[in-house]
Design an enzyme around this catalytic site. Structure first.
Site, mmCIF file in Angstrom:
data_model
loop_
_atom_site.group_PDB
_atom_site.id
_atom_site.type_symbol
_atom_site.label_atom_id
_atom_site.label_comp_id
_atom_site.label_asym_id
_atom_site.label_seq_id
_atom_site.Cartn_x
_atom_site.Cartn_y
_atom_site.Cartn_z
ATOM 1 N N GLU A 55 -7.476 8.826 1.903
ATOM 2 C CA GLU A 55 -7.252 10.283 1.978
ATOM 3 C C GLU A 55 -5.841 10.625 2.455
ATOM 4 O OE1 GLU A 55 -9.717 8.591 3.170
ATOM 5 O OE2 GLU A 55 -11.621 9.568 2.717
ATOM 6 N N ARG A 104 1.158 -5.758 -4.886
ATOM 7 C CA ARG A 104 1.176 -6.652 -3.722
ATOM 8 C C ARG A 104 1.655 -8.071 -4.062
ATOM 9 N NH1 ARG A 104 -0.705 -4.375 0.789
ATOM 10 N NH2 ARG A 104 -2.213 -2.671 0.694
ATOM 11 N N TYR A 132 -24.986 15.950 15.695
ATOM 12 C CA TYR A 132 -24.625 14.636 15.158
ATOM 13 C C TYR A 132 -23.584 13.941 16.021
ATOM 14 C CZ TYR A 132 -26.649 16.279 10.744
ATOM 15 O OH TYR A 132 -27.480 16.776 9.791
ATOM 16 N N ASP A 154 5.861 -8.008 5.636
ATOM 17 C CA ASP A 154 5.971 -9.138 4.702
ATOM 18 C C ASP A 154 7.049 -8.889 3.654
ATOM 19 O OD1 ASP A 154 4.114 -10.731 5.801
ATOM 20 O OD2 ASP A 154 2.519 -10.310 4.338
ATOM 21 N N LYS A 180 8.298 0.593 5.481
ATOM 22 C CA LYS A 180 7.164 1.410 5.046
ATOM 23 C C LYS A 180 5.850 0.850 5.554
ATOM 24 C CE LYS A 180 4.515 -0.124 2.553
ATOM 25 N NZ LYS A 180 3.551 -0.828 1.689
ATOM 26 N N THR A 181 4.934 1.628 5.961
ATOM 27 C CA THR A 181 3.497 1.356 6.068
ATOM 28 C C THR A 181 2.838 2.420 6.938
ATOM 29 O OG1 THR A 181 1.687 -0.119 6.687
ATOM 30 C CG2 THR A 181 3.670 -0.359 8.006
ATOM 31 N N ILE A 182 1.698 2.906 6.459
ATOM 32 C CA ILE A 182 0.952 3.884 7.260
ATOM 33 C C ILE A 182 0.381 3.222 8.509
ATOM 34 C CG2 ILE A 182 0.283 5.304 5.269
ATOM 35 C CD1 ILE A 182 -2.653 4.050 5.944
ATOM 36 N N ASP A 183 0.277 1.891 8.503
ATOM 37 C CA ASP A 183 -0.383 1.197 9.618
ATOM 38 C C ASP A 183 0.402 1.288 10.925
ATOM 39 O OD1 ASP A 183 -2.125 0.493 7.671
ATOM 40 O OD2 ASP A 183 -1.639 -1.631 7.643
ATOM 41 N N GLY A 200 0.821 -1.216 0.000
ATOM 42 C CA GLY A 200 0.000 0.000 0.000
ATOM 43 C C GLY A 200 0.850 1.260 0.000
HETATM 44 P P1 FBP Z 1 0.527 -1.936 3.623
HETATM 45 O O1 FBP Z 1 0.424 -2.875 4.771
HETATM 46 O O2 FBP Z 1 0.933 -2.581 2.365
HETATM 47 O O3 FBP Z 1 1.405 -0.756 3.938
HETATM 48 O O4 FBP Z 1 -0.914 -1.323 3.351
HETATM 49 C C1 FBP Z 1 -1.664 -0.817 4.396
HETATM 50 C C2 FBP Z 1 -3.071 -0.437 4.022
HETATM 51 O O5 FBP Z 1 -3.147 0.923 3.708
HETATM 52 C C3 FBP Z 1 -4.035 -0.813 5.148
HETATM 53 O O6 FBP Z 1 -4.152 0.196 6.104
HETATM 54 C C4 FBP Z 1 -5.303 -1.116 4.414
HETATM 55 O O7 FBP Z 1 -6.081 -2.050 5.113
HETATM 56 C C5 FBP Z 1 -4.811 -1.702 3.120
HETATM 57 O O8 FBP Z 1 -3.540 -1.170 2.891
HETATM 58 C C6 FBP Z 1 -5.701 -1.393 1.945
HETATM 59 O O9 FBP Z 1 -5.202 -2.057 0.829
HETATM 60 P P2 FBP Z 1 -5.520 -1.691 -0.677
HETATM 61 O O10 FBP Z 1 -4.604 -0.579 -1.058
HETATM 62 O O11 FBP Z 1 -5.135 -2.931 -1.412
HETATM 63 O O12 FBP Z 1 -6.946 -1.286 -0.779
#
Ligand code: FBP
Length: 552
Positions: free
Chosen positions: A427, A145, A243, A176, A202-205, A81
């Site tokens: 976003e 991926r 809301y 991974d 890397k990963t935003i998670d 991602g």
């Molecule tokens: P990575 O683990 O590859 O960094 O991706 C994270 C992520 O953005 C998750 O937060 C999300 O669940 C997923 O990718 C969404 O995947 P896709 O881009 O295939 O819709």
């Protein structure tokens, strides 16, 4: 107009490097530390990585550059991602490579790891790379991926490298992809290909984190972007006062993104999946927990609020996992086509009722019809329910509405509850990288090249001491095998980098826990506003609350 004003300005931004990488290539020396071992399962990991296991941690320092002067042809791959800053990793790598020798070349394999085995690439030059400096996205070469994990893939990768004279591959990816980088490095070493492999985190998670990786790149920008949006919604809620906003945020299984957004914005509610699992909370208990906040705020005349829901939370609710497992069984093999042939939802409902245990059906029947149907619509290639596609923000608001209706009937609650729903993910993944991510990513790329130049393989580009100003950052490398353990994946024991979930004993969660009861009842919203790229350093160079709390 070809470029937005910000895009133009960002092209001119000069990313900050750690002091030891600033002196010019000729003055970057290396210092080796002690030998390493994997975090667990040492014998098993050592046996799987005989050529790359146990190597020394290294750091760079001001000193004479004693690296090999050979021509380098490096290939780079973006994997998985998108995460803000990926372009700067490539730019840092390119700049270090060209500063070392104009003869060196950088190949970009397109659309993820598959680009390497399909030999689909471009060769970078100044004019191409300059269009991507300090910008978000992975469009510089695209991402994908596909996993490089079979012997066949490795053999083809070795052939492609040989064809182009490639001396090293840099893989920019998550847990991974970096695991696969280590496996590829071992294969290349065992087969004496002479090709080195370096990984970048890397990963935003935020779930690629351990004692060597303080933060994965992209987390800073993505969470600041979501926090800006959550803050804006909080302000709207506090203005309109009508809301309750249920906001799901990305992050896959881990709740780092949700927790960071909560620390930045102080919403009324933030669920943390890891806590839900630890306390074995049921859907009903979670709904009661949120409904309590709604009720208490209503009693004070505040029929509004904000709740943050982490993307993966439902997987952590034990009864929900049990339901999902039973549904997977119910539709296994050709039973899926029997189910698909039923014409109406009523017929399907009867099939489900008959097929599930009464315990699982008890969970199923309290779900809103929309969610019930989602569980049977979206299936992955193995035929399993895709839990990530479940609209958990709608699930929880509807369970809360049901709780409030019961309380109203009993006369204990007399407020109004109007829910709105949001999902923030895409976003933030390609936003212009914050100064932190611009600097960190450029440093990771620059550093990756120095690791190559000094002949290391199976290493992760490591930049640490990140809550301090960039001048004080420490650049070096760590063998990827040090981060590995053995886990059961798809029925097999595999060497993998351990995924980091939110630690319930960690300082970020403890801070949240100490404050959340107040936030649940009072309006303590914080409005972080948009990421600032220019201005005072206390506004432009702030790190995430998570990193600051972890390193205080
Ligand atoms: P990575 O683990 O590859 O960094 O991706 C994270 C992520 O953005 C998750 O937060 C999300 O669940 C997923 O990718 C969404 O995947 P896709 O881009 O295939 O819709």
């Amino acid at each position: 107009m070809k470029y937005s004003p910000l895009q133009k300005a960002r092209y001119e931004y000069n990313p900050k490097l750690p002091e030891m990488l600033r002196n010019g290539i000729a003055d970057i020396g290396v210092k080796e530390g002690s030998e390493t071992q994997s975090v667990a399962d040492q014998d098993a990991i050592k046996a799987l990585f005989p050529n790359t296991y146990g190597k020394k941690e290294i750091i760079f320092q001001k000193g004479q550059n004693t690296s090999n002067a050979k021509k380098q042809i490096v290939g780079v791959i973006l994997s998985g991602g998108q995460a803000p800053g990926g372009h700067n990793v490539v730019c840092g790598l390119y700049d270090a490579l060209k500063a070392t020798s104009k003869e060196n070349e950088l190949y970009g394999f397109k659309n993820g790891p598959s680009g390497l085995i399909e030999d689909d690439y471009l060769v970078f030059d100044d004019s191409y790379i300059n269009e991507f400096r300090n910008t978000g996205g992975f469009d510089i070469i695209g991402s994908g991926r596909t996993k490089l994990e079979s012997e066949e893939h490795f053999a083809v990768a070795a052939e492609v490298c040989k064809k182009h004279g490639i001396t090293a591959i840099v893989i920019i990816g998550g847990d991974d992809s970096n695991t696969n980088a280590a496996v590829l490095a071992e294969y290349f070493a065992a087969n004496e290909t002479g090709v080195q492999v370096i990984g970048c985190p890397k990963t935003i998670d935020g779930d690629l984190k351990n004692e060597d990786i303080e933060i994965s790149f992209g987390f800073d920008t993505a969470t600041k972007t979501y926090s800006e949006l959550v803050g804006n919604i909080e302000r709207d809620a506090n203005s309109a006062k009508k809301y309750w906003h249920f906001i799901k945020v990305m992050g896959r299984s881990a709740s780092h993104v949700a927790l960071e957004c909560a620390l930045e914005t102080q919403p009324n509610i933030c669920l943390i999946s890891e806590e839900v699992a630890e306390k074995k909370m049921s859907l009903s208990q979670i709904a009661d927990y949120i409904a309590d906040s709604v009720e208490k705020r209503a009693a004070k005349g505040m029929n509004f609020g904000v709740a943050i829901i982490p993307e993966g939370v439902v997987e952590f609710v034990p009864e929900f996992s049990m339901l999902i497992n039973e549904i997977n069984e119910l539709l296994a093999g050709n039973k899926a086509s029997t189910f698909g042939a039923l014409a109406t939802w009523d017929e399907k409902y009867t099939f489900i009722k008959t097929g599930l245990t009464s315990e699982a059906f008890g969970v199923f029947e309290i779900l809103p019809t929309g969610i019930q149907q989602q569980l049977f619509l979206e299936r992955d290639p193995h035929g399993n329910v895709q839990v990530s596609l479940i609209e958990s923000e709608k699930l929880f608001s509807s369970l809360v509405a049901a709780k409030l209706a019961e309380r109203k009937a009993k006369g204990t609650y007399n407020g109004k509850f109007n829910a709105l729903h949001h999902f923030f993910g895409y976003e933030g993944r390609c936003a212009f990288p914050s100064n932190f991510d611009s600097d960190y990513c450029y440093s990771l790329g620059y550093n990756a090249f120095m690791l190559i130049q000094y002949g290391y393989t199976g290493y992760l580009s490591k930049v640490s001491n990140l809550s301090k100003p960039a001048t004080e950052w420490v650049a070096g490398g760590m063998p990827i095998t040090k981060m590995m353990n053995v886990e059961r994946r798809h029925g097999e024991d595999k060497p993998v980098i351990k995924k980091a979930l939110v630690e319930l004993e960690g300082k970020p969660f403890k801070f949240f826990e100490a404050n959340r009861d107040l936030w649940a009842v009072e309006t303590c919203f914080l409005y972080p506003g948009a990421i600032q790229y220019y201005g005072p350093t206390e506004v432009c160079d702030i790190v995430t609350r998570t990193l600051a709390l972890e390193q205080e």
